[in-house]
Design a protein around this motif. Structure first.
Motif, PDB file in Angstrom:
ATOM      1  N   ILE A   1       8.500 -30.685  25.395  1.00  0.00           N
ATOM      2  CA  ILE A   1       8.756 -29.318  24.879  1.00  0.00           C
ATOM      3  C   ILE A   1       7.457 -28.776  24.300  1.00  0.00           C
ATOM      4  O   ILE A   1       6.855 -29.389  23.411  1.00  0.00           O
ATOM      5  N   VAL A   2       6.998 -27.695  24.829  1.00  0.00           N
ATOM      6  CA  VAL A   2       5.745 -27.079  24.391  1.00  0.00           C
ATOM      7  C   VAL A   2       6.072 -25.952  23.409  1.00  0.00           C
ATOM      8  O   VAL A   2       6.836 -25.030  23.704  1.00  0.00           O
ATOM      9  N   ILE A   3       5.474 -26.036  22.256  1.00  0.00           N
ATOM     10  CA  ILE A   3       5.682 -25.013  21.213  1.00  0.00           C
ATOM     11  C   ILE A   3       4.359 -24.270  21.002  1.00  0.00           C
ATOM     12  O   ILE A   3       3.331 -24.878  20.675  1.00  0.00           O
ATOM     13  N   LYS A   4       4.372 -23.008  21.227  1.00  0.00           N
ATOM     14  CA  LYS A   4       3.179 -22.181  21.068  1.00  0.00           C
ATOM     15  C   LYS A   4       3.244 -21.435  19.728  1.00  0.00           C
ATOM     16  O   LYS A   4       4.252 -20.838  19.378  1.00  0.00           O
ATOM     17  N   ARG A   5       2.154 -21.544  19.045  1.00  0.00           N
ATOM     18  CA  ARG A   5       2.058 -20.848  17.764  1.00  0.00           C
ATOM     19  C   ARG A   5       1.081 -19.656  17.906  1.00  0.00           C
ATOM     20  O   ARG A   5      -0.062 -19.854  18.287  1.00  0.00           O
ATOM     21  N   ARG A   6       1.598 -18.507  17.610  1.00  0.00           N
ATOM     22  CA  ARG A   6       0.778 -17.278  17.686  1.00  0.00           C
ATOM     23  C   ARG A   6       0.386 -16.838  16.277  1.00  0.00           C
ATOM     24  O   ARG A   6       1.185 -16.882  15.355  1.00  0.00           O
ATOM     25  N   ARG A   7      -0.861 -16.449  16.222  1.00  0.00           N
ATOM     26  CA  ARG A   7      -1.384 -15.988  14.934  1.00  0.00           C
ATOM     27  C   ARG A   7      -0.961 -14.531  14.695  1.00  0.00           C
ATOM     28  O   ARG A   7      -1.177 -13.664  15.521  1.00  0.00           O
ATOM     29  N   ARG A   8      -0.338 -14.406  13.613  1.00  0.00           N
ATOM     30  CA  ARG A   8       0.127 -13.054  13.273  1.00  0.00           C
ATOM     31  C   ARG A   8      -0.975 -12.269  12.558  1.00  0.00           C
ATOM     32  O   ARG A   8      -1.516 -12.738  11.564  1.00  0.00           O
ATOM     33  N   ASN A   9      -1.257 -11.080  13.135  1.00  0.00           N
ATOM     34  CA  ASN A   9      -2.252 -10.199  12.519  1.00  0.00           C
ATOM     35  C   ASN A   9      -1.564  -9.304  11.496  1.00  0.00           C
ATOM     36  O   ASN A   9      -0.557  -8.649  11.787  1.00  0.00           O
ATOM     37  N   LYS A  10      -2.131  -9.333  10.313  1.00  0.00           N
ATOM     38  CA  LYS A  10      -1.561  -8.491   9.265  1.00  0.00           C
ATOM     39  C   LYS A  10      -1.930  -7.033   9.528  1.00  0.00           C
ATOM     40  O   LYS A  10      -3.083  -6.696   9.749  1.00  0.00           O
ATOM     41  N   SER A  11      -0.914  -6.212   9.561  1.00  0.00           N
ATOM     42  CA  SER A  11      -1.143  -4.776   9.817  1.00  0.00           C
ATOM     43  C   SER A  11      -1.823  -4.131   8.615  1.00  0.00           C
ATOM     44  O   SER A  11      -1.474  -4.408   7.466  1.00  0.00           O
ATOM     45  N   LYS A  12      -2.827  -3.307   8.922  1.00  0.00           N
ATOM     46  CA  LYS A  12      -3.542  -2.602   7.876  1.00  0.00           C
ATOM     47  C   LYS A  12      -2.711  -1.423   7.368  1.00  0.00           C
ATOM     48  O   LYS A  12      -2.034  -0.734   8.124  1.00  0.00           O
ATOM     49  N   GLY A  13      -2.787  -1.183   6.111  1.00  0.00           N
ATOM     50  CA  GLY A  13      -2.045  -0.061   5.543  1.00  0.00           C
ATOM     51  C   GLY A  13      -2.579   1.284   6.022  1.00  0.00           C
ATOM     52  O   GLY A  13      -3.790   1.480   6.106  1.00  0.00           O
ATOM     53  N   SER A  14      -1.670   2.194   6.355  1.00  0.00           N
ATOM     54  CA  SER A  14      -2.068   3.517   6.851  1.00  0.00           C
ATOM     55  C   SER A  14      -2.588   4.376   5.705  1.00  0.00           C
ATOM     56  O   SER A  14      -2.080   4.316   4.584  1.00  0.00           O
ATOM     57  N   HIS A  15      -3.671   5.158   6.017  1.00  0.00           N
ATOM     58  CA  HIS A  15      -4.244   6.046   5.005  1.00  0.00           C
ATOM     59  C   HIS A  15      -3.339   7.254   4.816  1.00  0.00           C
ATOM     60  O   HIS A  15      -2.856   7.851   5.774  1.00  0.00           O
ATOM     61  N   GLY A  16      -3.140   7.707   3.613  1.00  0.00           N
ATOM     62  CA  GLY A  16      -2.350   8.894   3.323  1.00  0.00           C
ATOM     63  C   GLY A  16      -3.145  10.177   3.536  1.00  0.00           C
ATOM     64  O   GLY A  16      -4.368  10.153   3.697  1.00  0.00           O
ATOM     65  N   GLY A  17      -2.454  11.343   3.529  1.00  0.00           N
ATOM     66  CA  GLY A  17      -3.117  12.636   3.733  1.00  0.00           C
ATOM     67  C   GLY A  17      -3.376  13.390   2.452  1.00  0.00           C
ATOM     68  O   GLY A  17      -3.623  14.616   2.493  1.00  0.00           O
ATOM     69  N   ALA A  18      -3.322  12.695   1.332  1.00  0.00           N
ATOM     70  CA  ALA A  18      -3.541  13.380   0.053  1.00  0.00           C
ATOM     71  C   ALA A  18      -4.947  13.947  -0.051  1.00  0.00           C
ATOM     72  O   ALA A  18      -5.151  15.028  -0.638  1.00  0.00           O
ATOM     73  N   TRP A  19      -5.937  13.283   0.489  1.00  0.00           N
ATOM     74  CA  TRP A  19      -7.313  13.765   0.390  1.00  0.00           C
ATOM     75  C   TRP A  19      -7.500  15.048   1.186  1.00  0.00           C
ATOM     76  O   TRP A  19      -8.305  15.916   0.802  1.00  0.00           O
ATOM     77  N   LYS A  20      -6.745  15.222   2.250  1.00  0.00           N
ATOM     78  CA  LYS A  20      -6.838  16.451   3.040  1.00  0.00           C
ATOM     79  C   LYS A  20      -6.305  17.644   2.245  1.00  0.00           C
ATOM     80  O   LYS A  20      -6.889  18.728   2.247  1.00  0.00           O
ATOM     81  N   VAL A  21      -5.195  17.419   1.554  1.00  0.00           N
ATOM     82  CA  VAL A  21      -4.630  18.486   0.733  1.00  0.00           C
ATOM     83  C   VAL A  21      -5.585  18.857  -0.396  1.00  0.00           C
ATOM     84  O   VAL A  21      -5.811  20.037  -0.703  1.00  0.00           O
ATOM     85  N   ALA A  22      -6.193  17.824  -1.003  1.00  0.00           N
ATOM     86  CA  ALA A  22      -7.131  18.086  -2.090  1.00  0.00           C
ATOM     87  C   ALA A  22      -8.363  18.837  -1.599  1.00  0.00           C
ATOM     88  O   ALA A  22      -8.861  19.760  -2.269  1.00  0.00           O
ATOM     89  N   PHE A  23      -8.849  18.456  -0.422  1.00  0.00           N
ATOM     90  CA  PHE A  23     -10.020  19.138   0.134  1.00  0.00           C
ATOM     91  C   PHE A  23      -9.690  20.591   0.500  1.00  0.00           C
ATOM     92  O   PHE A  23     -10.508  21.497   0.296  1.00  0.00           O
ATOM     93  N   ALA A  24      -8.490  20.820   1.025  1.00  0.00           N
ATOM     94  CA  ALA A  24      -8.088  22.191   1.356  1.00  0.00           C
ATOM     95  C   ALA A  24      -7.973  23.040   0.096  1.00  0.00           C
ATOM     96  O   ALA A  24      -8.406  24.211   0.077  1.00  0.00           O
ATOM     97  N   ASP A  25      -7.432  22.473  -0.959  1.00  0.00           N
ATOM     98  CA  ASP A  25      -7.340  23.213  -2.221  1.00  0.00           C
ATOM     99  C   ASP A  25      -8.727  23.533  -2.773  1.00  0.00           C
ATOM    100  O   ASP A  25      -8.971  24.635  -3.288  1.00  0.00           O
TER     101      ASP A  25
END
Length: 336
Positions: free
Chosen positions: A8-32
């Motif tokens: 029985i062959v068991i394959k182990r895959r390395r899980r990549n941690k997902s990077k957190g998505s950047h918010g759009g708050a800086w866009k609102v601040a720049f527009a203001d």
């Protein structure tokens, strides 16, 4: 029972941690920030080109003091009661709404740009049945008061009573049309006539055309000076008075009825304690009595206007002369 010996062959895959998505708050601040900077530079630019009186008007406009009533959509310029003209000067203008008074058939915005040249025009006025005014010369106090009431009716029809003052003076009837913070007769610094003032003149034309009194027109400005020397308040007041005469004649005033057109600049302020007041920018029309007309003719070195002779009075005088008793000595009587 068969046994499966396959590994029985068991394959182990390395899980990549997902990077957190950047918010759009800086866009609102720049527009203001961008909007705030644009507003700042806009205010600085307006303050640089506006004088003290215009700054006061802008403050009143921003505070909402110049709006009539009801809600205003700031993005709908067609429904805005006032706007800022960014053509090098700050001027608060009322929305262009044609008046509903009498006058020529095509009375409305920018009508004076289409007034044909010439002395006579078949479209001037709407005919002789505009009112019950009896044509003639108005001289007495009661006659002048009656004519003033007729003029006031026309002013009420075009809803400009706040800009017009009528006075019966010894020289005749003084019709004074002035600016206020809500309405300008002309674009600031030019002789470009506003539609509602034009409609007023076109409405007064048929009425004033019925009287035989001469008319004097004078233009006045405030004390705000021009930067240059070639065009001053003298030229501006003269051009405005001449344009007022032209529109009046197109509305029905006879060509030879206007005896005098003058530009007074800022020499005769209406508001004496504030020479920069809006009411000092005005057009004055004076319906002259025969005595006032004679005084103007004498100042200009013209002969006095000959008095009209009533034919009925002349006939009566001739009849009275014929009825005089003759002397019995014919040599003492000489027929004229």
């Amino acid at each position: 029972m068969a046994i499966n010996n396959e590994p029985i062959v068991i394959k182990r895959r390395r899980r990549n941690k997902s990077k957190g998505s950047h918010g759009g708050a800086w866009k609102v601040a720049f527009a203001d920030f961008t909007l705030a900077m644009m507003a700042l530079f806009m205010v600085l630019w307006i303050l640089q080109i506006a004088d003290q009186q215009e700054r006061t008007m802008i403050v009143q406009y921003l505070n909402g003091d110049m709006f009539a009533s009801g809600s205003i959509n700031p993005f709908d310029l067609s429904q805005s009661p006032s706007m800022i003209d960014f053509q090098g000067s700050v001027a608060l203008q009322q929305a262009i709404i044609p008046a509903t008074g009498t006058g020529v058939d095509r009375a409305g915005p920018a009508m004076h740009n289409h007034i044909p040249a010439g002395e006579d025009n078949a479209k001037a006025g709407k005919g002789p049945e505009l009112n019950s005014l009896v044509p003639g010369q108005f001289e007495t106090q009661s006659q002048l008061e009656f004519l003033a009431r007729e003029v006031n009716k026309v002013i009420d029809q075009v809803n400009l009573s706040a800009n017009v003052e009528i006075r019966v003076v010894p020289q005749g009837i003084r019709i004074l049309v002035h600016d206020n913070i809500h309405q300008f007769m002309f674009t600031r610094g030019s002789a470009d006539m506003k539609p509602y003032f034009e409609d007023l003149l076109l409405a007064l034309g048929p009425l004033l055309g019925k009287v035989e009194n001469k008319i004097s027109i004078s233009g006045h400005t405030d004390s705000t000076p021009y930067a240059g020397k070639t065009f001053t308040n003298w030229e501006l007041s003269s051009q405005r008075a001449l344009l007022a005469r032209r529109v009046l004649e197109y509305g029905g005033v006879k060509r030879n009825q206007v005896i005098q057109v003058t530009g007074m600049a800022d020499q005769v302020p209406y508001i004496t304690d504030d020479h920069a007041a809006a009411a000092n920018r005005r057009i004055e029309m004076l319906v002259l009595t025969s005595t006032a007309e004679t005084q103007i003719r004498e100042m200009a070195g013209l002969p006095s206007k000959p008095a009209k002779v009533d034919s009925r009075l002349t006939q009566a005088q001739e009849a009275a002369t014929d009825n005089q008793p003759r002397t019995r000595y014919p040599e003492l009587w000489t027929d004229e």
